[in-house]
Write an enzyme that holds these catalytic residues in place. Structure first.
Site, PDB file in Angstrom:
ATOM      1  N   THR A   1      42.723  48.170  39.159  1.00  0.00           N
ATOM      2  CA  THR A   1      43.963  47.443  38.841  1.00  0.00           C
ATOM      3  C   THR A   1      44.633  48.122  37.637  1.00  0.00           C
ATOM      4  O   THR A   1      44.051  48.984  36.985  1.00  0.00           O
ATOM      5  CB  THR A   1      43.682  45.962  38.472  1.00  0.00           C
ATOM      6  OG1 THR A   1      42.719  45.920  37.424  1.00  0.00           O
ATOM      7  CG2 THR A   1      43.159  45.152  39.640  1.00  0.00           C
ATOM      8  N   GLY A   2      45.855  47.687  37.344  1.00  0.00           N
ATOM      9  CA  GLY A   2      46.548  48.074  36.117  1.00  0.00           C
ATOM     10  C   GLY A   2      46.610  49.573  35.881  1.00  0.00           C
ATOM     11  O   GLY A   2      46.903  50.361  36.790  1.00  0.00           O
ATOM     12  N   TYR A   3      46.330  49.958  34.633  1.00  0.00           N
ATOM     13  CA  TYR A   3      46.467  51.366  34.249  1.00  0.00           C
ATOM     14  C   TYR A   3      45.442  52.270  34.938  1.00  0.00           C
ATOM     15  O   TYR A   3      45.729  53.432  35.227  1.00  0.00           O
ATOM     16  CB  TYR A   3      46.350  51.502  32.724  1.00  0.00           C
ATOM     17  CG  TYR A   3      47.679  51.274  32.037  1.00  0.00           C
ATOM     18  CD1 TYR A   3      48.750  52.120  32.283  1.00  0.00           C
ATOM     19  CD2 TYR A   3      47.865  50.219  31.155  1.00  0.00           C
ATOM     20  CE1 TYR A   3      49.982  51.923  31.669  1.00  0.00           C
ATOM     21  CE2 TYR A   3      49.091  50.014  30.535  1.00  0.00           C
ATOM     22  CZ  TYR A   3      50.143  50.870  30.795  1.00  0.00           C
ATOM     23  OH  TYR A   3      51.361  50.679  30.189  1.00  0.00           O
TER      24      TYR A   3
ATOM     25  N   PHE B   1      34.702  46.586  38.958  1.00  0.00           N
ATOM     26  CA  PHE B   1      33.886  45.374  39.054  1.00  0.00           C
ATOM     27  C   PHE B   1      34.716  44.352  39.808  1.00  0.00           C
ATOM     28  O   PHE B   1      35.506  43.619  39.208  1.00  0.00           O
ATOM     29  CB  PHE B   1      33.576  44.880  37.640  1.00  0.00           C
ATOM     30  CG  PHE B   1      32.282  44.123  37.528  1.00  0.00           C
ATOM     31  CD1 PHE B   1      31.364  44.098  38.551  1.00  0.00           C
ATOM     32  CD2 PHE B   1      31.974  43.443  36.364  1.00  0.00           C
ATOM     33  CE1 PHE B   1      30.162  43.420  38.437  1.00  0.00           C
ATOM     34  CE2 PHE B   1      30.773  42.746  36.231  1.00  0.00           C
ATOM     35  CZ  PHE B   1      29.866  42.736  37.272  1.00  0.00           C
TER      36      PHE B   1
ATOM     37  N   LEU C   1      38.630  50.611  31.163  1.00  0.00           N
ATOM     38  CA  LEU C   1      37.996  49.295  31.305  1.00  0.00           C
ATOM     39  C   LEU C   1      38.724  48.262  30.456  1.00  0.00           C
ATOM     40  O   LEU C   1      39.124  48.547  29.330  1.00  0.00           O
ATOM     41  CB  LEU C   1      36.555  49.322  30.795  1.00  0.00           C
ATOM     42  CG  LEU C   1      35.428  49.825  31.683  1.00  0.00           C
ATOM     43  CD1 LEU C   1      34.107  49.357  31.114  1.00  0.00           C
ATOM     44  CD2 LEU C   1      35.574  49.356  33.109  1.00  0.00           C
TER      45      LEU C   1
ATOM     46  N   TYR D   1      47.182  41.521  17.864  1.00  0.00           N
ATOM     47  CA  TYR D   1      46.729  42.783  18.468  1.00  0.00           C
ATOM     48  C   TYR D   1      46.179  43.750  17.411  1.00  0.00           C
ATOM     49  O   TYR D   1      44.995  43.736  17.102  1.00  0.00           O
ATOM     50  CB  TYR D   1      47.837  43.418  19.334  1.00  0.00           C
ATOM     51  CG  TYR D   1      47.203  44.271  20.391  1.00  0.00           C
ATOM     52  CD1 TYR D   1      46.987  43.805  21.689  1.00  0.00           C
ATOM     53  CD2 TYR D   1      46.709  45.549  20.075  1.00  0.00           C
ATOM     54  CE1 TYR D   1      46.323  44.554  22.631  1.00  0.00           C
ATOM     55  CE2 TYR D   1      46.039  46.318  21.018  1.00  0.00           C
ATOM     56  CZ  TYR D   1      45.857  45.825  22.297  1.00  0.00           C
ATOM     57  OH  TYR D   1      45.185  46.578  23.223  1.00  0.00           O
TER      58      TYR D   1
END
Ligand code: NAD
Length: 391
Positions: free
Chosen positions: A50-52, A73, A138, A233
């Site tokens: 998914t994503g990046y 995963f 991850l 962040y």
């Protein structure tokens, strides 16, 4: 089964196999429409579904005809329960890769474990010999450590708690949120999960097994963002983990011969991980609005193409900390001035004018395979989709 989105908190608990296929296909088509590049031919993507990480895998495969091994995963379908989006994305990726004659295999399991590292290395050695590029993407909520203790990552501030504006995406209203301060143990655990420790373990394991080519490169992803997000962040627990990731990049380059490690600072985007961070969805909706108005908005695939297809092809440039910046459009002074102005002015009366909430929801639904106009969501679909080469 007829699959509809079912939203719980900041996640969708269903995913649509055909919609996920469409999502992957669109990313593949984008990369195929751009010039080819040559950064690595045998690529390992850790966090590939998914994503990046997914966008990185698509870019490497279709932008330079690379063989890819992915680690993820994810959960396959069970009776009356769809698989996760990452499962369907990977099934789609492998199907399209095969059609193009590209090698692609995937290992599903806990990337932090020695078992998955060994399995991946065995696969690389038997099928590819060595990898010349390792992408570490991850984003995990917890990690089982080698001594079997479990540690969790938390999204908290460091030093003092922070109260700021947040957006309730469901009813499109603003509220105040107070983000509590992390304990030292929470900071340490977040660094163990999201810092560079496991990244280095992977590179060392590959090196020990002679599964990494001379002059290989490895890339991990970070985020900086503007001051309004610092408390949650950069200056928070996740920021401490990202500082550790940067320190680890230097250690990999300096201590492990023949491997150069890079940190790429990417743009804030809607992914399964970022949706869970307080304050960030408000920032993202305001940012989307401004970047779309300026015509410089990008999603994961455009970002990753710019990283691998353009930045790595030119002479790489770095910021003062030695990081690659593909958040450069996001961080442009005029864009950030507008973001800050909107952030200061935003209230329940002007939220729809200043924040791109529809754009957020569109990306959110697409992440799970929903909202594509060419997919029939009333159709009965087989939810139990196989991945060609899953291990
Ligand atoms: P994501 O949630 O979309 O992807 C996470 C990936 O990790 C998935 O492939 C998932 O299967 C895999 N994964 C999670 N736990 C695992 C485990 N134990 N074993 C194996 N695989 C596992 O996340 P993302 O937003 O694409 O984030 C990827 C990286 O990019 C992170 O380091 C994140 O901090 C960074 N980043 C994200 C943003 C953003 O706005 N989303 C911005 C800059 C940098």
């Amino acid at each position: 089964m007829i699959v509809k989105p079912r939203i719980r908190g900041d996640i969708c608990t269903t995913a649509h196999p055909k919609g996920c296929f469409e999502n992957v296909k669109r990313q593949v088509d984008y990369v195929k429409s751009r010039p080819k590049f040559n950064v690595g031919k045998k690529v390992l993507v850790i966090g590939c579904s998914t994503g990046y990480g997914l966008a990185s895998r698509i870019c490497c495969a279709f932008g330079q005809d690379a063989s890819t091994v992915g680690v993820m995963f994810e959960r396959r379908a069970r009776p009356k329960k769809t698989a996760t989006a990452g499962w369907y994305n990977t099934a789609a990726f492998e199907t399209i890769a095969k059609k193009h004659g590209l090698y692609a295999k995937t290992i599903n399991g806990d990337a932090f474990s020695a078992e998955v590292k060994n399995k991946t290395i065995d696969l690389i050695k038997s099928d590819l010999g060595k990898v010349d590029m390792i992408i570490y993407s991850l984003a995990a909520p917890r990690r089982v450590m080698p001594d079997q203790t479990q540690v969790s990552s938390v999204l908290k501030t460091i030093g003092k708690q922070h109260t700021g504006k947040t957006l309730n995406l469901k009813d499109r209203t603003l509220a105040e949120v107070t983000i509590p301060c992390a304990t030292q143990q929470e900071i340490d655990e977040t660094v163990k999960v999201m810092g560079g420790g496991d990244w280095k373990d992977w590179i060392l394991a590959l090196k020990d097994a002679d599964a990494i080519a001379e002059n290989a490169i490895t890339v991990a992803y970070s985020y900086v963002g503007p001051e309004v997000t610092y408390p949650i962040y950069c200056d928070g627990t996740i920021g401490a983990a990202k500082a550790h990731l940067l320190k680890t990049a230097n250690e990999i380059t300096n201590e492990i011969g023949g491997v150069k490690a890079y940190i790429s600072v990417n743009k804030a985007l809607v992914t399964q991980s970022s949706a869970a961070i307080p304050i960030v969805p408000l920032y993202i909706t305001v940012l989307y609005k401004i970047m779309k108005d300026r015509g410089v908005h990008e999603n994961c695939i455009e970002q990753m193409y710019r990283l691998f297809g353009e930045k790595f092809g030119e002479k790489l440039s770095f910021d003062e900390k030695g990081r690659i910046r593909i958040d450069d459009y996001e961080m442009k002074i005029d864009i950030q001035q507008k973001v800050l102005d909107s952030f200061n002015r935003i209230n329940n009366d002007n939220v729809d004018e200043l924040a791109d909430i529809d754009g957020y929801w569109q990306d959110f639904y697409e992440m799970f395979g929903f909202g594509f106009s060419n997919v029939d969501y009333d159709e009965d679909v087989d939810i139990d989709v196989d991945i060609l080469s899953i291990d």
